[in-house]
Design an enzyme around this catalytic site. Structure first.
Site, PDB file in Angstrom:
ATOM      1  CG  ASP A 148       4.726  11.992 -36.434  1.00  0.00           C
ATOM      2  OD1 ASP A 148       5.061  11.018 -37.150  1.00  0.00           O
ATOM      3  OD2 ASP A 148       5.474  12.517 -35.573  1.00  0.00           O
ATOM      4  N   GLY A 244       8.905  10.548 -23.304  1.00  0.00           N
ATOM      5  CA  GLY A 244       8.958   9.166 -23.751  1.00  0.00           C
ATOM      6  C   GLY A 244       9.596   9.079 -25.122  1.00  0.00           C
ATOM      7  CB  SER A 246      10.426   9.312 -31.319  1.00  0.00           C
ATOM      8  OG  SER A 246      10.186  10.562 -31.851  1.00  0.00           O
ATOM      9  N   GLY A 247       7.346   8.015 -31.127  1.00  0.00           N
ATOM     10  CA  GLY A 247       6.527   6.893 -31.591  1.00  0.00           C
ATOM     11  C   GLY A 247       5.871   6.114 -30.484  1.00  0.00           C
TER      12      GLY A 247
END
Ligand SMILES: *[C@@H]1O[C@H](CO)[C@@H](O)[C@H](O)[C@H]1NC(C)=O
Ligand SMILES: *[C@@H]1O[C@H](CO)[C@@H](O)[C@H](O)[C@H]1NC(C)=O
Ligand SMILES: *[C@@H]1O[C@H](CO)[C@@H](O)[C@H](O)[C@H]1NC(C)=O
Ligand SMILES: *[C@@H]1O[C@H](CO)[C@@H](O)[C@H](O)[C@H]1NC(C)=O
Ligand SMILES: *[C@@H]1O[C@H](CO)[C@@H](O)[C@H](O)[C@H]1NC(C)=O
Ligand SMILES: *[C@@H]1O[C@H](CO)[C@@H](O)[C@H](O)[C@H]1NC(C)=O
Ligand SMILES: *[C@@H]1O[C@H](CO)[C@@H](O)[C@H](O)[C@H]1NC(C)=O
Ligand SMILES: *[C@@H]1O[C@H](CO)[C@@H](O)[C@H](O)[C@H]1NC(C)=O
Ligand SMILES: *[C@@H]1O[C@H](CO)[C@@H](O)[C@H](O)[C@H]1NC(C)=O
Length: 897
Positions: A148, A244, A246-247
């Site tokens: 991911d 936090g 996503s990404g």
């Protein structure tokens, strides 16, 4: 002013030497403790204090690498649904699942430098850039949680600033950080009430096996293969905030250059609902470094394999980074005030004078030792041999190698074991004390305070970068580093995994643990093995204090802590090696000297001051002597060598009343100078007056001086101080100590009796005798008159001794009294208890004349004679001078008063 003006003139010398109300420090005659470096190596000059550096402002830079990834809507509004990390001027790292939203649309903008994404607050600093290309990891599938990771290429490079700066990547598989941080604007896009302000949350990394127990429950179809090594888990133990974005980044901030650089360890991938202690799963960045660099190169970025080397990356953007929190004195909304002295890490140009490098086989090695006096170095036992070759020399400052004459390894040390890992080296020659401030040895329980250690590391990554240091060049040379650490107790100490087998019993009393929770940029600091864990203590002045010797550490004790061998637990052994009476064995009957008589001083096996006394006058008695197996007799009868402290009813404690009352008498006379009892002793011939010696008035008819000065030729007269009488006083007789030995200057003392009685005034008064038999004042003044011959004019007759010539000048030098055991190290004869050594702390040779005397002036301005020079071979190569110790002769003097 007057202090400066009058020092040096004997007869007008005022109270030059001693401060008026200084606390007087006393030196015991015998050395019985190692906790005395403030006495042995006394520093006279108070050290100046360095003013803290002035602070200057800095911007809030905490989130300088954090970007919000946005989808521009048809109406022009932008929805911020993912987070990303700026990792190069035009490249953002994010999660692969962030490159398509629920509507299968790609994001098109990234915004940096904006704390509040939904309002216009702070917008003037923000930079918003278009995404021009998206690189999703080729193995990523939207149907699974694996690989991911994605990169977003921006339309142009960001404008570097304090609040928009790329982060570094953590490239090492090992993640030994105890705490990681996730940042984000909340769970953008998936939850209605977003958190518009950037938040950070502290997370604890979790082993994948443990994490799998949660995720392998078969509930997540996107995790069919379970957690993979390219994933990393972290859990919010406090459960007080959300994950936090996503990404967004999972990061750690590492210290270097007095700054903190964020290193990205993971990319927020999935998991963890708010308020639950479920671990979140992150893409492990270190698994993808090659893909990241190759992909960026393909897209035209000027990156190489070295770009994300921790050292180079940290240095690349160093001037834009936040400051080490410890340096921040105060903050305002936009500024911080700094004090560089508070930094966790500083560089120094050279090692302190008490550190020495050990030398084998002509070569230095990576072991150090701590110098605790002019010929003693303590180090780790493991350092004293290498490949079977014992250490032969030390290197100190810029000196050539200095020879080691003896090595004492702790008797309980076993090869390569971690306990009793301590040794003492004795040097063949004394180090020059002027080049050296030996370290003091800590004796007690470890205090809870800050300490410094010594390390070594690249110069470029450790220099504190001041504001405005925009241009920064690589400098791989090594610097000496002095990290500032805290003592850690057994429960707070984090022992690096690789050292745990060495400390099977954990952190026992023998060890001290120091460290910080903060981590460093890796490979930027290694501790010097055997060097000091130290700080400075105030004992009237500032002295270096050593708590332990560096033993085991990684990254200089940052993140995981370092272990030192503590000095306190080995003081007993060190005393047995180092103190004068430490190693002398008991168990024999000794006859000290069959020539000694009652009242003579004698020397005990343990070095204590003693005197020949009938056994009945000695409080220990036969039984006590015998129970210890050792007795020293002064003759074959019943005279024993009794320690002074044990002598009962000794005349020692019965000082002659005139001497006893002296201090009160002089105090009441209100002396106007410190020279009112100093006289020159003169011999007259036909044409000259020879002023050969200095004497001290001790009663109204007795002058004290040395036997070596007076000799057998009775002097003619003494010249009194100024403002008294210009005439000389005639001498009636002299008395030399009967046991005076000219060859080694033992009992070098004499009395001169005047024909007339002196009349006291504030200009003429006696000096008192220093009668204390156990201590002398540490700081004394050495009075050095100048011997001189003055021509006599023919019309003077010997009858009236009407000499007007006055010898004027004398030098006053501050000197420090010493333990006899210390001057014995280089003195050719035995130094007796009736002798006293002193040295000039500012000269390598303590020079003077045989006329010198040691004076002490108390707070009432009463002068005391403490010592008389005995040494004729002056200005040779000795760093101390030998004196007759007056307290050893008080009884003898008393007999003539
Ligand atoms: C000596 O006496 C004179 C006059 O009485 C005085 O001014 C001077 O200070 C005295 N000197 C000393 C050293 O006491
Ligand atoms: C696995 O899932 C079941 C049912 O959802 C749950 O009761 C159990 O606690 C889970 N086990 C673990 C280790 O999380
Ligand atoms: C970074 O590069 C330097 C110099 O080549 C090297 O010494 C160091 O080990 C590298 N750092 C890491 C973390 O690999
Ligand atoms: C150990 O040190 C920590 C912090 O330094 C402190 O909170 C804790 O109370 C200490 N524990 C003991 C047993 O002294
Ligand atoms: C034996 O010697 C030790 C050390 O010198 C002393 O402390 C102890 O009191 C002595 N014992 C007796 C019985 O005198
Ligand atoms: C021993 O004690 C007696 C008194 O008890 C005293 O007169 C004598 O001076 C003492 N001798 C010594 C050497 O102290
Ligand atoms: C001078 O000394 C002698 C002994 O040498 C002594 O007999 C005489 O009394 C002394 N004279 C004075 C005035 O003290
Ligand atoms: C000698 O001086 C020391 C230090 O000031 C003091 O503790 C001790 O009591 C003194 N001894 C005598 C006999 O006055
Ligand atoms: C003084 O004169 C004596 C005898 O003449 C001589 O031995 C001595 O060296 C001279 N001292 C000085 C300091 O000139």
């Amino acid at each position: 002013m007057w202090i400066v003006l009058f020092c040096g003139l004997l007869f007008v010398a005022l109270y030059c030497v001693h401060g008026h109300n200084d606390d007087v420090v006393f030196l015991p005659n015998e050395r019985t403790t190692l906790d005395d470096c403030h006495l042995r190596f006394h520093r006279l000059q108070p050290r100046g204090f360095v003013a803290p550096a002035a602070g200057f402002p800095a911007l809030l830079k905490e989130f300088a690498h954090m970007g919000a990834i946005g989808w521009t809507q048809p109406d022009g509004n932008i929805l911020w649904k993912c987070g990303g990390t700026l990792i190069w001027l035009d490249t953002v790292l994010t999660a692969a699942h962030c490159v398509l939203d629920a509507n299968n649309k790609e994001p098109d903008v990234v915004r940096f430098g904006d704390l509040n994404i939904e309002t216009s607050e702070g917008d003037k600093f923000a930079q918003q850039l278009k995404i021009v290309e998206i690189f999703r990891h080729p193995q990523h599938r939207f149907s699974a949680h694996y690989h991911d990771i994605a990169l977003l290429k921006l339309e142009h490079p960001v404008e570097l600033s304090d609040i928009v700066t790329p982060a570094c990547l953590w490239t090492d598989e090992e993640v030994r950080f105890k705490v990681l941080e996730a940042t984000g604007w909340g769970r953008t896009g998936y939850v209605e009430n977003q958190t518009p302000i950037l938040l950070k949350v502290a997370l604890k990394p979790m082993e994948n096996e443990e994490c799998s127990r949660v995720y392998l429950n078969g509930t997540d179809r996107k995790l069919k293969l379970g957690l993979q090594s390219h994933q990393i888990c972290a859990v919010d133990e406090k459960m007080d905030t959300c994950e936090g974005d996503s990404g967004g980044p999972l990061q750690v901030k590492l210290l270097h250059n007095g700054r903190m650089t964020p290193f990205i360890v993971g990319i927020t991938s999935f998991g963890a609902a708010c308020g639950m202690s479920t671990p979140g799963v992150y893409t492990r960045v270190s698994s993808y470094i090659d893909w990241i660099v190759e992909t960026m190169q393909k897209s035209g970025a000027m990156v190489t394999e070295d770009t994300y080397n921790a050292t180079f990356c940290a240095l690349s953007f160093a001037p834009f980074r936040e400051f080490d929190e410890a340096m921040i004195v105060s903050r305002t909304a936009t500024d911080v005030n700094l004090n560089y002295e508070r930094a966790h890490m500083s560089t120094i140009y050279e090692l302190p004078s008490y550190l020495a490098q050990l030398v084998w086989n002509g070569d230095t090695n990576d072991c150090y030792g701590v110098i605790i006096d002019e010929n003693t170095v303590i180090t780790l036992a493991q350092c004293v041999t290498k490949n079977g070759i014992p250490v032969s020399h030390i290197r100190h400052l810029n000196d050539n190698a200095l020879e080691v004459s003896r090595v004492h390894v702790h008797p309980k040390y076993k090869h390569e074991s971690s306990s009793n890992n301590i040794a003492i080296l004795r040097l063949k020659h004394l180090l020059n004390i002027l080049d050296l401030q030996p370290a003091c040895i800590w004796h007690e329980e470890t205090p809870s305070r800050e300490v410094h250690v010594y390390g070594s590391g690249r110069t470029d990554i450790n220099n504190i970068l001041f504001e405005g240091s925009e241009i920064y060049s690589l400098d791989p040379s090594l610097s000496i580093l002095t990290p500032r650490l805290h003592f850690q107790n057994a429960s707070s100490c984090i022992i690096p995994k690789q050292y745990q087998p060495l400390l099977r019993d954990g952190l026992t009393d023998e060890y001290i643990c120091t460290g910080e929770h903060l981590f460093l940029v890796p490979k930027s600091c290694e501790l010097l093995t055997g060097a000091a864990v130290h700080n400075e203590v105030n004992r009237g002045n500032i002295y270096p204090m050593v708590y332990g010797l560096n033993y085991l550490s990684r990254d200089c004790g940052f993140g995981e802590h370092s272990i030192a061998i503590g000095t306190a637990s080995h003081v007993g052994w060190m005393k047995s090696v180092l103190l004068p009476n430490g190693q002398k064995s008991h168990g024999t009957v000794q006859f000290v000297d069959s020539d000694r008589h009652e009242g003579d001083s004698c020397r005990r096996y343990d070095g204590r001051a003693a005197r020949c006394t009938p056994i009945s006058n000695c409080s220990r008695g036969w039984k006590q002597f015998l129970s210890n197996g050792t007795i020293e007799l002064c003759d074959t009868s019943s005279l024993v060598c009794c320690p002074l402290s044990d002598i009962v009813n000794s005349d020692n404690s019965v000082v002659h009343p005139v001497l006893q009352e002296c201090p009160t008498l002089v105090k009441d006379l209100k002396p106007t100078s410190s020279a009112g009892s100093l006289v020159y002793i003169a011999w007259l011939t036909e044409d000259i007056v020879e002023f050969r010696c200095l004497g001290t008035i001790i009663t109204d008819r007795i002058i004290l001086t040395t036997a070596s000065c007076v000799g057998t030729e009775v002097p003619t007269g003494v010249q009194l101080p100024a403002n008294t009488s210009q005439n000389m006083y005639r001498v009636n007789t002299t008395v030399l100590h009967p046991a005076y030995k000219a060859n080694d200057h033992i009992n070098d003392i004499a009395l001169i009796q005047l024909e007339d009685t002196l009349v006291w005034s504030s200009d003429l008064y006696p000096s008192c005798l220093w009668t204390n038999t156990t201590h002398v004042p540490l700081v004394l003044s050495m009075i050095s008159p100048i011997a001189q011959n003055i021509s006599r004019s023919a019309d003077h007759t010997d009858q009236n001794l009407n000499i007007t010539a006055i010898p004027e000048e004398a030098e006053y030098t501050r000197v420090l009294s010493m333990y006899n055991s210390d001057c014995q190290r280089t003195h050719e004869h035995e130094v007796l208890d009736t002798q006293l050594c002193a040295r000039n702390p500012f000269e390598s040779i303590t020079c003077g004349t045989f006329l010198d005397q040691l004076q002490f002036i108390n707070a009432d301005k009463v002068p005391f004679v403490v010592g008389l020079s005995t040494n004729f071979s002056d200005c040779s190569n000795t760093y101390f001078k030998l004196f007759t110790r007056i307290s050893g002769f008080v009884n003898w003097i008393g007999m003539y008063i």
